[in-house]
Write a protein that holds these residues in place. Structure first.
Motif, PDB file in Angstrom:
ATOM      1  N   ASP A  86      77.567  32.660  19.180  1.00 51.33           N
ATOM      2  CA  ASP A  86      77.743  34.015  18.665  1.00 51.33           C
ATOM      3  C   ASP A  86      78.916  34.742  19.311  1.00 51.33           C
ATOM      4  O   ASP A  86      79.100  35.952  19.079  1.00 51.33           O
ATOM      5  CB  ASP A  86      76.461  34.832  18.879  1.00 51.33           C
ATOM      6  CG  ASP A  86      75.278  34.282  18.089  1.00 51.33           C
ATOM      7  OD1 ASP A  86      75.488  33.856  16.930  1.00 51.33           O
ATOM      8  OD2 ASP A  86      74.160  34.253  18.642  1.00 51.33           O
ATOM      9  N   MET A  87      79.688  34.042  20.129  1.00 50.84           N
ATOM     10  CA  MET A  87      80.866  34.601  20.809  1.00 50.84           C
ATOM     11  C   MET A  87      80.523  35.830  21.655  1.00 50.84           C
ATOM     12  O   MET A  87      81.338  36.737  21.811  1.00 50.84           O
ATOM     13  CB  MET A  87      81.961  34.957  19.786  1.00 50.84           C
ATOM     14  CG  MET A  87      82.672  33.750  19.192  1.00 50.84           C
ATOM     15  SD  MET A  87      83.592  32.801  20.417  1.00 50.84           S
ATOM     16  CE  MET A  87      84.907  33.951  20.842  1.00 50.84           C
ATOM     17  N   ASP A  88      79.321  35.845  22.219  1.00 49.99           N
ATOM     18  CA  ASP A  88      78.918  36.995  23.034  1.00 49.99           C
ATOM     19  C   ASP A  88      78.536  36.597  24.457  1.00 49.99           C
ATOM     20  O   ASP A  88      77.834  37.324  25.156  1.00 49.99           O
ATOM     21  CB  ASP A  88      77.776  37.763  22.365  1.00 49.99           C
ATOM     22  CG  ASP A  88      76.502  36.938  22.237  1.00 49.99           C
ATOM     23  OD1 ASP A  88      76.539  35.712  22.483  1.00 49.99           O
ATOM     24  OD2 ASP A  88      75.459  37.528  21.889  1.00 49.99           O
ATOM     25  N   GLU A  89      78.999  35.432  24.874  1.00 49.34           N
ATOM     26  CA  GLU A  89      78.788  34.972  26.243  1.00 49.34           C
ATOM     27  C   GLU A  89      80.136  34.917  26.951  1.00 49.34           C
ATOM     28  O   GLU A  89      81.120  34.431  26.387  1.00 49.34           O
ATOM     29  CB  GLU A  89      78.130  33.597  26.267  1.00 49.34           C
ATOM     30  CG  GLU A  89      76.739  33.585  25.661  1.00 49.34           C
ATOM     31  CD  GLU A  89      76.157  32.188  25.576  1.00 49.34           C
ATOM     32  OE1 GLU A  89      74.937  32.061  25.707  1.00 49.34           O
ATOM     33  OE2 GLU A  89      76.920  31.222  25.385  1.00 49.34           O
ATOM     34  N   LEU A  90      80.175  35.386  28.174  1.00 50.52           N
ATOM     35  CA  LEU A  90      81.413  35.376  28.943  1.00 50.52           C
ATOM     36  C   LEU A  90      81.360  34.213  29.930  1.00 50.52           C
ATOM     37  O   LEU A  90      80.464  34.147  30.776  1.00 50.52           O
ATOM     38  CB  LEU A  90      81.588  36.692  29.693  1.00 50.52           C
ATOM     39  CG  LEU A  90      82.990  36.981  30.239  1.00 50.52           C
ATOM     40  CD1 LEU A  90      83.985  37.208  29.098  1.00 50.52           C
ATOM     41  CD2 LEU A  90      82.968  38.189  31.165  1.00 50.52           C
ATOM     42  N   TYR A  91      82.296  33.282  29.783  1.00 48.96           N
ATOM     43  CA  TYR A  91      82.428  32.164  30.715  1.00 48.96           C
ATOM     44  C   TYR A  91      83.491  32.531  31.753  1.00 48.96           C
ATOM     45  O   TYR A  91      84.573  33.003  31.403  1.00 48.96           O
ATOM     46  CB  TYR A  91      82.791  30.885  29.976  1.00 48.96           C
ATOM     47  CG  TYR A  91      81.620  30.280  29.244  1.00 48.96           C
ATOM     48  CD1 TYR A  91      80.765  29.385  29.877  1.00 48.96           C
ATOM     49  CD2 TYR A  91      81.338  30.627  27.927  1.00 48.96           C
ATOM     50  CE1 TYR A  91      79.663  28.843  29.212  1.00 48.96           C
ATOM     51  CE2 TYR A  91      80.254  30.096  27.253  1.00 48.96           C
ATOM     52  CZ  TYR A  91      79.421  29.202  27.906  1.00 48.96           C
ATOM     53  OH  TYR A  91      78.327  28.676  27.247  1.00 48.96           O
ATOM     54  N   ILE A  92      83.171  32.295  33.015  1.00 48.17           N
ATOM     55  CA  ILE A  92      83.979  32.813  34.122  1.00 48.17           C
ATOM     56  C   ILE A  92      84.268  31.691  35.116  1.00 48.17           C
ATOM     57  O   ILE A  92      83.350  30.988  35.555  1.00 48.17           O
ATOM     58  CB  ILE A  92      83.238  33.955  34.841  1.00 48.17           C
ATOM     59  CG1 ILE A  92      82.813  35.042  33.837  1.00 48.17           C
ATOM     60  CG2 ILE A  92      84.098  34.554  35.942  1.00 48.17           C
ATOM     61  CD1 ILE A  92      81.757  35.995  34.374  1.00 48.17           C
ATOM     62  N   THR A  93      85.546  31.536  35.476  1.00 45.63           N
ATOM     63  CA  THR A  93      85.934  30.531  36.458  1.00 45.63           C
ATOM     64  C   THR A  93      86.084  31.165  37.839  1.00 45.63           C
ATOM     65  O   THR A  93      86.246  32.384  37.977  1.00 45.63           O
ATOM     66  CB  THR A  93      87.248  29.851  36.057  1.00 45.63           C
ATOM     67  OG1 THR A  93      88.239  30.858  35.760  1.00 45.63           O
ATOM     68  CG2 THR A  93      87.055  28.966  34.831  1.00 45.63           C
ATOM     69  N   SER A  94      86.063  30.320  38.868  1.00 44.38           N
ATOM     70  CA  SER A  94      86.147  30.812  40.241  1.00 44.38           C
ATOM     71  C   SER A  94      86.835  29.785  41.131  1.00 44.38           C
ATOM     72  O   SER A  94      87.111  28.657  40.715  1.00 44.38           O
ATOM     73  CB  SER A  94      84.745  31.127  40.770  1.00 44.38           C
ATOM     74  OG  SER A  94      83.970  29.940  40.884  1.00 44.38           O
ATOM     75  N   ALA A  95      87.100  30.196  42.364  1.00 45.87           N
ATOM     76  CA  ALA A  95      87.815  29.346  43.323  1.00 45.87           C
ATOM     77  C   ALA A  95      87.046  29.246  44.637  1.00 45.87           C
ATOM     78  O   ALA A  95      86.338  30.174  45.035  1.00 45.87           O
ATOM     79  CB  ALA A  95      89.210  29.909  43.582  1.00 45.87           C
ATOM     80  N   SER A  96      87.230  28.115  45.301  1.00 42.71           N
ATOM     81  CA  SER A  96      86.622  27.910  46.619  1.00 42.71           C
ATOM     82  C   SER A  96      87.673  27.726  47.709  1.00 42.71           C
ATOM     83  O   SER A  96      87.350  27.814  48.898  1.00 42.71           O
ATOM     84  CB  SER A  96      85.703  26.685  46.597  1.00 42.71           C
ATOM     85  OG  SER A  96      86.443  25.500  46.297  1.00 42.71           O
ATOM     86  N   SER A  97      88.926  27.496  47.329  1.00 43.50           N
ATOM     87  CA  SER A  97      89.958  27.122  48.305  1.00 43.50           C
ATOM     88  C   SER A  97      90.202  28.155  49.415  1.00 43.50           C
ATOM     89  O   SER A  97      90.534  27.763  50.533  1.00 43.50           O
ATOM     90  CB  SER A  97      91.275  26.805  47.595  1.00 43.50           C
ATOM     91  OG  SER A  97      91.709  27.886  46.803  1.00 43.50           O
ATOM     92  N   PRO A  98      90.066  29.473  49.150  1.00 43.01           N
ATOM     93  CA  PRO A  98      90.344  30.419  50.243  1.00 43.01           C
ATOM     94  C   PRO A  98      89.230  30.503  51.291  1.00 43.01           C
ATOM     95  O   PRO A  98      89.414  31.152  52.324  1.00 43.01           O
ATOM     96  CB  PRO A  98      90.484  31.768  49.521  1.00 43.01           C
ATOM     97  CG  PRO A  98      90.622  31.440  48.077  1.00 43.01           C
ATOM     98  CD  PRO A  98      89.851  30.183  47.892  1.00 43.01           C
ATOM     99  N   LEU A  99      88.095  29.864  51.050  1.00 44.15           N
ATOM    100  CA  LEU A  99      86.937  30.058  51.905  1.00 44.15           C
ATOM    101  C   LEU A  99      86.959  29.127  53.118  1.00 44.15           C
ATOM    102  O   LEU A  99      87.246  27.932  52.981  1.00 44.15           O
ATOM    103  CB  LEU A  99      85.649  29.815  51.116  1.00 44.15           C
ATOM    104  CG  LEU A  99      85.418  30.687  49.870  1.00 44.15           C
ATOM    105  CD1 LEU A  99      84.142  30.258  49.170  1.00 44.15           C
ATOM    106  CD2 LEU A  99      85.358  32.162  50.255  1.00 44.15           C
ATOM    107  N   ASN A 100      86.614  29.688  54.290  1.00 41.34           N
ATOM    108  CA  ASN A 100      86.411  28.822  55.446  1.00 41.34           C
ATOM    109  C   ASN A 100      85.000  28.228  55.383  1.00 41.34           C
ATOM    110  O   ASN A 100      84.227  28.527  54.456  1.00 41.34           O
ATOM    111  CB  ASN A 100      86.635  29.593  56.750  1.00 41.34           C
ATOM    112  CG  ASN A 100      85.707  30.793  56.900  1.00 41.34           C
ATOM    113  OD1 ASN A 100      84.586  30.811  56.374  1.00 41.34           O
ATOM    114  ND2 ASN A 100      86.167  31.813  57.619  1.00 41.34           N
TER     115      ASN A 100
END
Length: 291
Positions: free
Chosen positions: A247-261
Motif C-alpha cells: 500500500d506504499m505506506d511503510e517507511l523502510y529505513i537504512t542505518s550505519a554501524s561503522s561510527p560506533l565503538n
C-alpha cells in the motif's frame, strides 16, 4: 506524531544507504557502501539476499530495460545483476581522486540526479544531472557532502541536502530540462549535532529526512519549516529512507554501524540494520532511469 520503527532485517551493514522500493517485485533494495554489497529483501517471504558489487556504490537506480545504474567511487556504470557484469558510463570527477559519488535519485522524466562528497570533508563536491542519452550537466558546486534528493508533487521544486551545510535546500526545478535555479534553505539544521542525510517525500507533499546522529527520521513541511512527525529508531546513525509495501505506506529505513565503538555497538546491536515503520501515509513511487 511519533512512530516507532521495527527491525526488518538484521543486515549488519557498515554503512547502509540508498534504499529503493521495487514495486514490480515488491521488494526493497539497498547497499552497504563500505562493503560494496547490494542487499534485497522480500517482505512477503522474509527472504534476504546479498550480492557483491564490482565497486563501492553509494546510490543506484533501476533501469527501464533491466539492471541498475550505479554511482560510487569510480563514477557511474550500468550493472547487470543477472550475470554480474559492469559497463562504465562516465566519471565527471575522474580528475578529483578524493571525491566520490553519494546519494542519487531519478526524476519523473527518468533522469538521474547525483552529487559527490569529498573523502576528506573538503567543500569541492558537486551536483549533477545525468540524461538518458549519456550526457550530463553540473547543477551546483562547492558541496561538502551531497545527500538526499526528492521533488514536490507539482514537480516545480527539487529538495536537496548537502549534509555538511546542515540544511535542506530547495531549487526551482524545470521539469523539461532537468535544470535548477533559485537555491534557498527550507529546513535549517545549523546549531545541532545532527546531519540531515537521505530523504524521500509522501503524497501530501511532505518530506522525510533521515538524521545521522539523531536516532530518527523527521517528517517536515517544506513550505512552513514545521516538523510534523518523527520516526524513532534504536540506532543513532540513520542514513536514508523510502516508502514501500503493497500500500506504499511503510517507511523502510537504512542505518550505519561503522561510527560506533565496541561499547556503543553493544548498546545498539541492531545498528546497520534495515528498519520498517507503518506510517499510514502513502509515499510516492520511485522512478526508473530511462537510459
Amino acid at each position: 506524531m511519533r512512530y516507532t520503527a521495527e527491525l526488518a532485517v538484521d543486515a549488519h551493514c557498515s554503512l547502509g544507504e540508498g534504499p529503493i522500493w521495487d514495486s514490480s517485485e515488491q521488494q526493497v533494495l539497498w547497499i552497504d557502501y563500505d562493503e560494496g554489497i547490494l542487499h534485497d529483501y522480500l517482505p512477503s517471504s522474509g527472504v534476504h539476499r546479498i550480492r557483491k558489487l564490482p565497486m563501492k556504490v553509494a546510490s543506484f537506480a533501476l533501469r527501464v530495460g533491466g539492471g541498475l545504474l550505479i554511482a560510487g567511487d569510480r563514477g557511474l556504470a550500468f550493472y547487470n545483476s543477472a550475470d554480474e557484469t559492469m559497463e562504465f558510463v562516465c566519471d565527471p570527477e575522474s580528475h578529483l581522486p578524493h571525491t566520490r559519488f553519494n546519494d542519487g535519485k531519478c526524476d519523473p522524466k527518468g533522469r538521474f540526479f547525483a552529487g559527490t562528497a569529498s573523502k576528506g570533508n573538503v567543500w569541492d563536491g558537486a551536483l549533477y544531472v545525468f540524461y538518458p542519452d549519456g550526457s550530463y550537466r553540473q547543477l551546483d558546486s562547492g558541496i561538502g557532502c551531497s545527500n538526499g534528493i526528492t521533488w514536490s508533487i507539482n514537480e516545480k521544486t527539487m529538495y536537496y541536502i548537502d549534509s555538511l551545510a546542515y540544511r535542506v535546500d530547495a531549487f526551482d526545478f524545470d521539469i523539461d530540462t532537468g535544470l535548477v535555479s533559485g537555491k534557498r534553505t527550507v529546513i535549517p539544521y545549523e546549531g545541532t549535532k545532527i546531519l540531515p542525510d537521505g530523504m524521500t517525500s509522501d503524497e501530501e507533499g511532505m518530506i522525510w529526512v533521515a538524521e545521522w546522529g539523531g536516532w530518527k527520521v523527521s517528517r517536515w513541511n517544506p513550505t512552513t519549516g514545521e516538523r510534523l512527525a518523527v520516526v524513532e529508531l534504536p540506532v543513532k546513525y540513520v542514513t536514508s529512507c523510502v516508502f514501500g509495501g503493497k500500500d506504499m505506506d511503510e517507511l523502510y529505513i537504512t542505518s550505519a554501524s561503522s561510527p560506533l565503538n565496541e561499547a556503543a555497538h553493544a548498546e545498539q546491536p541492531s545498528a546497520g540494520g534495515l528498519f520498517r515503520a507503518k506510517i499510514g501515509i502513502k509515499g510516492r513511487p520511485i522512478h526508473l532511469f530511462r537510459g
